[in-house]
Design a protein around this motif. Structure first.
Motif, PDB file in Angstrom:
ATOM      1  N   ARG A 215       0.811  -1.214   0.000  1.00  0.00           N
ATOM      2  CA  ARG A 215       0.000   0.000   0.000  1.00  0.00           C
ATOM      3  C   ARG A 215       0.848   1.269   0.000  1.00  0.00           C
ATOM      4  O   ARG A 215       2.019   1.248   0.376  1.00  0.00           O
ATOM      5  CB  ARG A 215      -0.932   0.028   1.226  1.00  0.00           C
ATOM      6  N   THR A 231      -5.884   1.016  -1.739  1.00  0.00           N
ATOM      7  CA  THR A 231      -6.626  -0.102  -1.161  1.00  0.00           C
ATOM      8  C   THR A 231      -5.967  -1.423  -1.535  1.00  0.00           C
ATOM      9  O   THR A 231      -5.269  -1.517  -2.542  1.00  0.00           O
ATOM     10  CB  THR A 231      -8.079  -0.109  -1.652  1.00  0.00           C
ATOM     11  N   GLU A 232      -6.186  -2.446  -0.728  1.00  0.00           N
ATOM     12  CA  GLU A 232      -5.618  -3.763  -0.985  1.00  0.00           C
ATOM     13  C   GLU A 232      -6.488  -4.533  -1.977  1.00  0.00           C
ATOM     14  O   GLU A 232      -7.713  -4.356  -2.019  1.00  0.00           O
ATOM     15  CB  GLU A 232      -5.506  -4.555   0.318  1.00  0.00           C
ATOM     16  N   ASP A 237     -13.213  -8.708  -1.642  1.00  0.00           N
ATOM     17  CA  ASP A 237     -13.801  -7.511  -2.212  1.00  0.00           C
ATOM     18  C   ASP A 237     -14.796  -7.931  -3.293  1.00  0.00           C
ATOM     19  O   ASP A 237     -14.529  -8.821  -4.106  1.00  0.00           O
ATOM     20  CB  ASP A 237     -12.706  -6.641  -2.825  1.00  0.00           C
TER      21      ASP A 237
END
Length: 334
Positions: A215, A231-232, A237
Motif C-alpha cells: 500500500r 486499497t488492498e 472484495d
C-alpha cells in the motif's frame, strides 16, 4: 514544490530492512556512457520498439548505467541483516527531496531470504520512480527483485510517447510477460505484490499503481493527517470476487469475531496455492483463474498539492500494523 518522499519497504512476517538517501540525493558517481540493449543504445532514450523479447540482466545493468540514478535491493538472509543495494547512474542530485528505504531480514527461520525488494530510479526526463515489492512463494525473493528492476525500464520506454498512466499499465503487463518468458517455472507458484509511485521532479504530476496488498499512504506533515490511501486487492472484495468467480477460482473466506476478513484463492479441487491477494505479479498457476497483474492506477497529484508539506509512505502488508493516521502523524514520517 519541494517535498519529502519516503517510500518504505517492510516485509510481511517480521522482516525489515533499510537503505536511505538524504536530499540532495546522490545515488552513484559514474561517468556518462552509452550501452547496448540488443542493437539499440540508451544515449537517445529507450522506446517500446527497443524492448527486446527477452530482457537479460546485462540489459538491465546497461540501462541502469545510463539513467540519472538507479538503485535496487538484493535479498539478505541473516536475521536483521540490512539488504545489500546495487547503485547505478551518473550521480543524480535531487535538491529538496529526501528518500528513505527500510528493510532487513526477519526471523522466519534460519537461512530463509527476505523476500521484499525495492528500487529507486531517477530518469533523465525528470521522472522519479519508487517501487516496493513483497515476494511470496518458494522463489518470491527472485520474483520481487526482478519486478523491482524491470518495471522502471519498461516505464521509461513508454512514458515519453504514451504518458504516465499508460506507461504504468504497460509496465505491469509487460513485466508479467517478462516473468513468464524468463522465469517460467519459478513464477508458477511464486509471485510478488507491488506498490509503485512515480512523480515528476517538479511535483506537477504524481501517479500511484499497485497490485496486491502492498500500500501507499500520502500525508501532510504539517497536520499529520493522511490525504490518500491505496486499497488492498483481496478476494473478498465484491468486484474482485466477481472476476475470480467468473474465471472459476475456488475462493475461501473467513470472518473473525473482530470483523477481520481473510480470503484465500485456490486452483479448484487442489488445495493449492492459497494466495492471499487477488492481483499479483507472477503466480502463473492462478492467472487463468482471474488473478491478474493489471494494476489499479490513480492520479494523486491533487492530493499531493493539497498538502502544505507532503510525504509518501509505501510498504508491503507487514508495515500496515500501523494505521495510516498513525504513520503520518509520527510513526512513519518525521
Amino acid at each position: 514544490m519541494q517535498g519529502l518522499l519516503r517510500p518504505v519497504c517492510c516485509a510481511g512476517k517480521g522482516a525489515f530492512r533499510t537503505w536511505s538517501v538524504q536530499a540532495p540525493c546522490r545515488l552513484a558517481r559514474m561517468p556518462a556512457q552509452s550501452h547496448l540493449l540488443g542493437r539499440r543504445t540508451f544515449s537517445q532514450g529507450l522506446t517500446p520498439e527497443g524492448l527486446p523479447q527477452r530482457i537479460t540482466n546485462k540489459d538491465l545493468d546497461a540501462w541502469a548505467k545510463d539513467v540519472r540514478g538507479h538503485a535496487y535491493s538484493r535479498a539478505s538472509v541473516e536475521p536483521y541483516t540490512i539488504s545489500p543495494v546495487r547503485h547505478f547512474g551518473q550521480g543524480a542530485e535531487l535538491p529538496g527531496w529526501s528518500a528513505h528505504f527500510l528493510s532487513t531480514s526477519g526471523l522466519k527461520t534460519s537461512g530463509v531470504p527476505n523476500q521484499d525488494s525495492y528500487s529507486f530510479t531517477t530518469l533523465q526526463c525528470g521522472w522519479i520512480l519508487c517501487i516496493a515489492c513483497d515476494g511470496h512463494g518458494e522463489h518470491g525473493e527472485i520474483i520481487a527483485e526482478r519486478v523491482s528492476r524491470v518495471l522502471p525500464l519498461i516505464f521509461s520506454a513508454y512514458v515519453a510517447s504514451q504518458g504516465a498512466e499508460e506507461a504504468l499499465r504497460q509496465a505491469f503487463m509487460v513485466a508479467q510477460t517478462d516473468l513468464e518468458r524468463s522465469f517460467g517455472p519459478m513464477q508458477v507458484y511464486s509471485g510478488a505484490t507491488v506498490i509503485m509511485c512515480c512523480m515528476r521532479d517538479n511535483a506537477d504530476a504524481i501517479w500511484c499503481a499497485h497490485v496486491g496488498d502492498s500500500r501507499l499512504v500520502m500525508g501532510d506533515l504539517e497536520t499529520g493527517q493522511p490525504v490518500y490511501c491505496s486499497t488492498e486487492h483481496k478476494a473478498h472484495d465484491a468486484e474482485e470476487y466477481k472476476r475470480l468467480e467468473a474465471a472459476g477460482a475456488h475462493v475461501i473466506q473467513k470472518r473473525y469475531d473482530d470483523g477481520e476478513v481473510v480470503s484465500r484463492i485456490f486452483i479448484p479441487k487442489t488445495g493449492v496455492p492459497g494466495l492471499a491477494m487477488s492481483r499479483s505479479m507472477g503466480d502463473g498457476c492462478l492467472k487463468r483463474y482471474g488473478v491478474t497483474a493489471e494494476p489499479d492506477i490513480f492520479d494523486i497529484t491533487d492530493s499531493w498539492q493539497s498538502c502544505t508539506s507532503p510525504g509518501v509512505i509505501m510498504g508491503s502488508d507487514g508495515l500496515w500494523v500501523w494505521s495510516p493516521e498513525c504513520a503520518t502523524s509520527g510513526c512513519g514520517l518525521p
